[in-house]
Design a protein around this motif. Structure first.
Motif, PDB file in Angstrom:
ATOM      1  N   PHE A  71       0.826  -1.382  -0.059  1.00  0.00           N
ATOM      2  CA  PHE A  71       0.018   0.030   0.052  1.00  0.00           C
ATOM      3  C   PHE A  71       0.757   1.305   0.009  1.00  0.00           C
ATOM      4  O   PHE A  71       0.414   2.404   0.131  1.00  0.00           O
ATOM      5  N   PRO A  73       2.633   4.295  -1.492  1.00  0.00           N
ATOM      6  CA  PRO A  73       2.570   5.110  -2.708  1.00  0.00           C
ATOM      7  C   PRO A  73       3.934   5.032  -3.438  1.00  0.00           C
ATOM      8  O   PRO A  73       5.077   5.087  -3.004  1.00  0.00           O
ATOM      9  N   GLN A  79      -1.888   3.794  -6.942  1.00  0.00           N
ATOM     10  CA  GLN A  79      -1.929   3.165  -5.441  1.00  0.00           C
ATOM     11  C   GLN A  79      -2.921   1.942  -5.516  1.00  0.00           C
ATOM     12  O   GLN A  79      -3.922   1.929  -6.597  1.00  0.00           O
ATOM     13  N   SER A  81      -5.441   1.332  -3.858  1.00  0.00           N
ATOM     14  CA  SER A  81      -6.751   1.726  -3.341  1.00  0.00           C
ATOM     15  C   SER A  81      -7.263   2.268  -4.787  1.00  0.00           C
ATOM     16  O   SER A  81      -8.647   1.917  -4.907  1.00  0.00           O
ATOM     17  N   ASP A  82      -6.743   2.635  -5.729  1.00  0.00           N
ATOM     18  CA  ASP A  82      -7.025   3.281  -6.937  1.00  0.00           C
ATOM     19  C   ASP A  82      -7.555   2.093  -7.790  1.00  0.00           C
ATOM     20  O   ASP A  82      -8.592   2.148  -8.573  1.00  0.00           O
ATOM     21  N   ALA A 136      -5.005  -1.980   4.405  1.00  0.00           N
ATOM     22  CA  ALA A 136      -5.654  -0.644   3.390  1.00  0.00           C
ATOM     23  C   ALA A 136      -5.726  -1.097   2.034  1.00  0.00           C
ATOM     24  O   ALA A 136      -6.241  -2.210   1.946  1.00  0.00           O
ATOM     25  N   GLY A 137      -5.638  -0.232   1.067  1.00  0.00           N
ATOM     26  CA  GLY A 137      -6.180  -0.420  -0.107  1.00  0.00           C
ATOM     27  C   GLY A 137      -7.634  -0.720  -0.478  1.00  0.00           C
ATOM     28  O   GLY A 137      -8.046  -1.097  -1.583  1.00  0.00           O
ATOM     29  N   GLU A 254     -10.639   6.921   1.293  1.00  0.00           N
ATOM     30  CA  GLU A 254      -9.728   8.035   1.601  1.00  0.00           C
ATOM     31  C   GLU A 254      -9.409   7.974   3.023  1.00  0.00           C
ATOM     32  O   GLU A 254      -8.173   8.101   3.441  1.00  0.00           O
ATOM     33  N   GLU A 256      -9.597   5.687   5.195  1.00  0.00           N
ATOM     34  CA  GLU A 256      -8.749   4.227   5.239  1.00  0.00           C
ATOM     35  C   GLU A 256      -7.345   4.624   5.157  1.00  0.00           C
ATOM     36  O   GLU A 256      -6.478   4.422   5.694  1.00  0.00           O
ATOM     37  N   ALA A 257      -7.102   5.443   4.004  1.00  0.00           N
ATOM     38  CA  ALA A 257      -5.868   5.555   3.470  1.00  0.00           C
ATOM     39  C   ALA A 257      -5.052   6.530   4.512  1.00  0.00           C
ATOM     40  O   ALA A 257      -3.809   6.211   4.887  1.00  0.00           O
ATOM     41  N   PHE A 260      -4.019   4.577   7.616  1.00  0.00           N
ATOM     42  CA  PHE A 260      -2.754   3.792   7.376  1.00  0.00           C
ATOM     43  C   PHE A 260      -1.622   4.611   7.289  1.00  0.00           C
ATOM     44  O   PHE A 260      -0.401   4.114   7.805  1.00  0.00           O
ATOM     45  N   GLU A 261      -1.593   5.752   6.553  1.00  0.00           N
ATOM     46  CA  GLU A 261      -0.392   6.700   6.313  1.00  0.00           C
ATOM     47  C   GLU A 261      -0.045   7.003   7.911  1.00  0.00           C
ATOM     48  O   GLU A 261       1.136   7.121   8.283  1.00  0.00           O
TER      49      GLU A 261
END
Length: 748
Positions: A71, A73, A79, A81-82, A136-137, A254, A256-257, A260-261
């Motif tokens: 996950f 970038p 990414q 998730s995209d 994530a993702g 987003e 969730e992302a 995660f970050e």
């Protein structure tokens, strides 16, 4: 360059097969970019009405044990998730055919599909929480919106793998079935008549049930035992699942992302990811990556004195999930005393340099663990008495593990049934792997190895080392110089001097972590023993410098080093203290020499100290005294005489200990006793009691700065410490860190 996403079109069906370039890479930027291009192709083709995603022969991409890397970038790739959002929004059905272990990015993409069919062998495992991170993702968000907060939290907050049937009950998948269609036509026939679309937001309509699951999860965070998830991580996971209810799909992904970050950048998450990569790197047993900087080292990329690992693999490849070794021959040569591992005399096993036996000799313990791992064992000895004693050692191991409920009675009986006693060396003929306990020095031992070599032929042969040698022994005629390799057992680590897939497969199945070593250890001890000795000497130097013994132990325990040095000494006892320093090739410090008794006054009745140095890594029991034993203070005052007491902060105590541990590791690295700095940190976590979320002394030294560490070591020479190893100067001069010597598998 071979493609990692293979696209096969058959009529209205497109099959995308995802095969990672090499084991453990997972959804790398290259693979994500390839999947993006493949999705562009199949989604733009109006003749395609159905898309199938599946894994390759080895299963879906799997970045274990560090799936969080899926996950991260990257400027050259979308990414994950995209990609998940595109799959989720596709106008045509996307079916995920799942098999094997589904983790990380593979789990996220599977949840984005419109329909999921799992082979009965499939297992889902949320490893991200073990790294103080979260999945994530988009996978967690999409699962929660489709199946509810309860299933999503059961997946993300669970610490055990979830099988296919349980995954079906939770709503992770829609079907459990083995789909046998190997080609596109077969798949098209197998999928005909299925719905192929699940309602992606069906759980959001029952807000009462959804919110109740969130409330229950928040109320129970931090109350569980065992392998509990960090409460901060658990709360963020619950927040993400709540956002899946309250926000639109893209907004919740987003959210969730961002969560995660935030978590992945914390020091503990960085350290745990580093430890996970260190474990994978050590298990691969390869030399450091060739792109590691040349620091005046040998051509292998390792520091001077280190050798490239002997490669015995030939054409035998060990694939992920390969079956373990099925036939191992273990031999105890005559005149090797095996009984000392079960008593508390201490001088026997520890005096030979074998540590961490826990009432077992190395060979008996190895036999038991290999049998538990599924290997068939031929266990033999040079005399009937030795064989009976050896079998008694294994029987005690079985009884101990069953009583501790580490294994069930049925598992213990099954492991015992896989052990066959033999009385002649020739009975080991045909084994896949032969291991001999270290024979006595001289002609008798050499002849024993010669006979075993003739019996084994081309079979990989290892000596389970317990003396001063770690390199292959030679017989009188020299024929075995290249025929034998060495291995040493720690509590969880096995040091091994050759890359052999048969041995590695067996050791992994036995739940050992193999670590490649190339050069002899001074004094014949394990890497863990050398680190233990350095830790204790650092603690002694702190005490003589003026720090209170109880404070030293408390500061280091709270920091994550496990028990402090003086608590470890008390738990081990005098005999094991002496054995440890002999094995490590170090001289006992002046305080340890002058004070042979306990450092702490007894507070509660305690068991007699175990003579194994492994006792040093067990946590102190509740109620342990913090009051020094009579006479310790006076002994310290005498040693401190003529020296001004230093007023040391907690941070200074920790920094001094890290510096001395790192210096011991640097010496071992330079002479080749360890292959990578990350191996040291892994051993500190697995065999020395250090908390994994600290990363280890080399990881910490990188964070503090090598120049600062070297200056600290130079200052300690005035207190009796040895001068910093020359490799510090080489690294500093070249602007390098220890992480640069780990290769790409470990990183920084």
């Amino acid at each position: 360059m071979s493609r990692q996403i293979d696209v096969v079109k058959s009529g209205e069906l497109a099959v995308l097969t995802c095969t990672e370039k090499s084991d453990g890479c997972g959804w790398s930027p290259v693979m994500r970019a390839e999947l993006s291009r493949a999705l562009n192709t199949v989604f733009a083709d109006d003749t395609i009405t159905l898309v199938v995603l599946r894994g390759g022969i080895a299963g879906w991409p799997n970045a274990s044990p560090d799936p969080a890397g899926d996950f991260i970038p990257h400027h050259a790739a979308p990414q994950l998730s995209d990609l998940a959002h595109r799959i989720r929004g596709a106008q045509k059905p996307v079916v995920a055919l799942l098999a094997g272990e589904i983790i990380g990015g593979s789990f996220a993409l599977a949840q984005a599909a419109s329909w999921r069919i799992a082979d009965p062998s499939t297992r889902f495992h949320c490893l991200e929480t073990s790294l103080n991170s979260l999945p994530a993702g988009g996978g967690l968000t999409l699962l929660a919106r489709r199946s509810g907060a309860g299933p999503a939290l059961a997946y993300a907050l669970g610490t055990r793998p979830i099988g296919a049937r349980d995954g079906l009950a939770l709503g992770l998948i829609e079907e459990v079935e083995r789909i046998d269609g190997d080609d596109a036509a077969g798949l098209r026939a197998a999928l005909r008549g299925r719905p192929l679309r699940a309602e992606p937001t069906r759980a959001l309509s029952d807000r009462i049930t959804y919110l109740a699951a969130l409330e229950e999860a928040r109320a129970t965070i931090g109350t569980g035992g065992g392998a509990a998830i960090d409460p901060r991580v658990a709360h963020r996971i619950v927040d993400v699942v709540e956002a899946a209810l309250l926000l639109p799909e893209r907004g919740s992904m987003e959210f969730e992302a961002v969560a995660f970050e935030d978590l992945i950048e914390t020091p503990s998450a960085r350290a745990l990811r580093y430890q996970a990569r260190a474990r994978r790197s050590a298990s691969e047993l390869g030399a450091p990556n060739s792109c590691a900087p040349d620091l005046g080292a040998s051509n292998s990329g390792a520091p001077d004195g280190a050798a490239s690992p002997p490669d015995n693999t030939g054409s035998r490849d060990v694939e992920r999930g390969a079956a373990p070794v099925i036939d191992v021959g273990l031999w105890l040569p005559a005149d090797v005393d095996i009984a000392t591992g079960g008593d508390d005399r201490g001088e026997g096993a520890e005096g030979s340099g074998i540590g961490a036996e826990r009432r077992l000799t190395s060979l008996g313990r190895l036999a038991w663990r290999l049998a538990l791992g599924g290997a068939s064992i031929r266990l033999g000895a040079g005399s009937q008495t030795d064989l009976e004693d050896l079998l008694s050692v294994v029987a005690r191991a079985q009884a101990q593990e069953v009583s501790r409920k580490s294994v069930t009675e049925q598992e213990g009986e099954a492991a015992w049934s896989r052990i066959t006693p033999v009385v002649r060396e020739v009975d080991l003929a045909g084994a896949d792997w032969i291991v001999s306990a270290e024979p006595p020095k001289g002609a008798a031992g050499d002849k024993c190895l010669s006979r075993l070599a003739r019996v084994g032929g081309d079979t990989p042969r290892f000596v389970l080392l317990g003396g001063e040698n770690t390199q292959p022994r030679e017989t009188e005629d020299g024929r075995l110089a290249q025929g034998w390799q060495g291995l040493r057992l720690g509590a969880h680590i096995v040091e091994i001097t050759a890359i052999d897939p048969v041995a590695i497969s067996a050791l992994r199945a036995a739940r050992f972590t193999p670590v490649y070593v190339a050069a002899p250890h001074m004094g014949g001890g394990t890497i863990a023993q050398r680190l233990q000795a350095a830790y204790i000497l650092a603690g002694e130097r702190l005490a003589i410098a003026g720090a209170d013994i109880a404070r030293i132990d408390t500061v280091l325990r709270k920091a994550g080093f496990g028990d402090g040095p003086f608590r470890r000494l008390d738990k081990a006892g005098p005999a094991a203290r002496r054995a440890l320093f002999r094995a490590a090739g170090r001289t006992e410090g002046i305080l340890i020499r002058e004070w042979s008794g306990a450092f702490y006054a007894p507070q509660t009745p305690d068991r007699a100290p175990n003579a194994s140095t492994d006792a040093m890594t067990r946590p102190a029991q509740a109620g342990a005294s913090t009051r020094l034993a009579p006479g310790v203070g006076e002994a310290l005052d005498l040693l401190r005489e003529q020296r001004p007491a230093l007023r040391l902060t907690d941070g200074q105590i920790i920094a001094r200990v890290v510096a001395e541990l790192a210096d011991e590791a640097v010496l071992m690295l330079r002479i080749g006793a360890v292959n990578r700095p990350s191996d040291v940190d892994l051993i500190m976590a697995l065999d020395c009691g250090m908390r994994a979320d600290m990363g280890g002394p080399m990881h910490m030294a990188d964070a503090i700065g090598l120049l600062t560490m070297r200056n600290q070591l130079r200052a300690l020479t005035g207190e009796g410490a040895r001068a910093p190893d020359p490799l510090w100067d080489v690294l500093i001069k070249n602007g390098r860190k220890f992480s640069d010597l780990n290769g790409s598998a470990c990183g920084g």
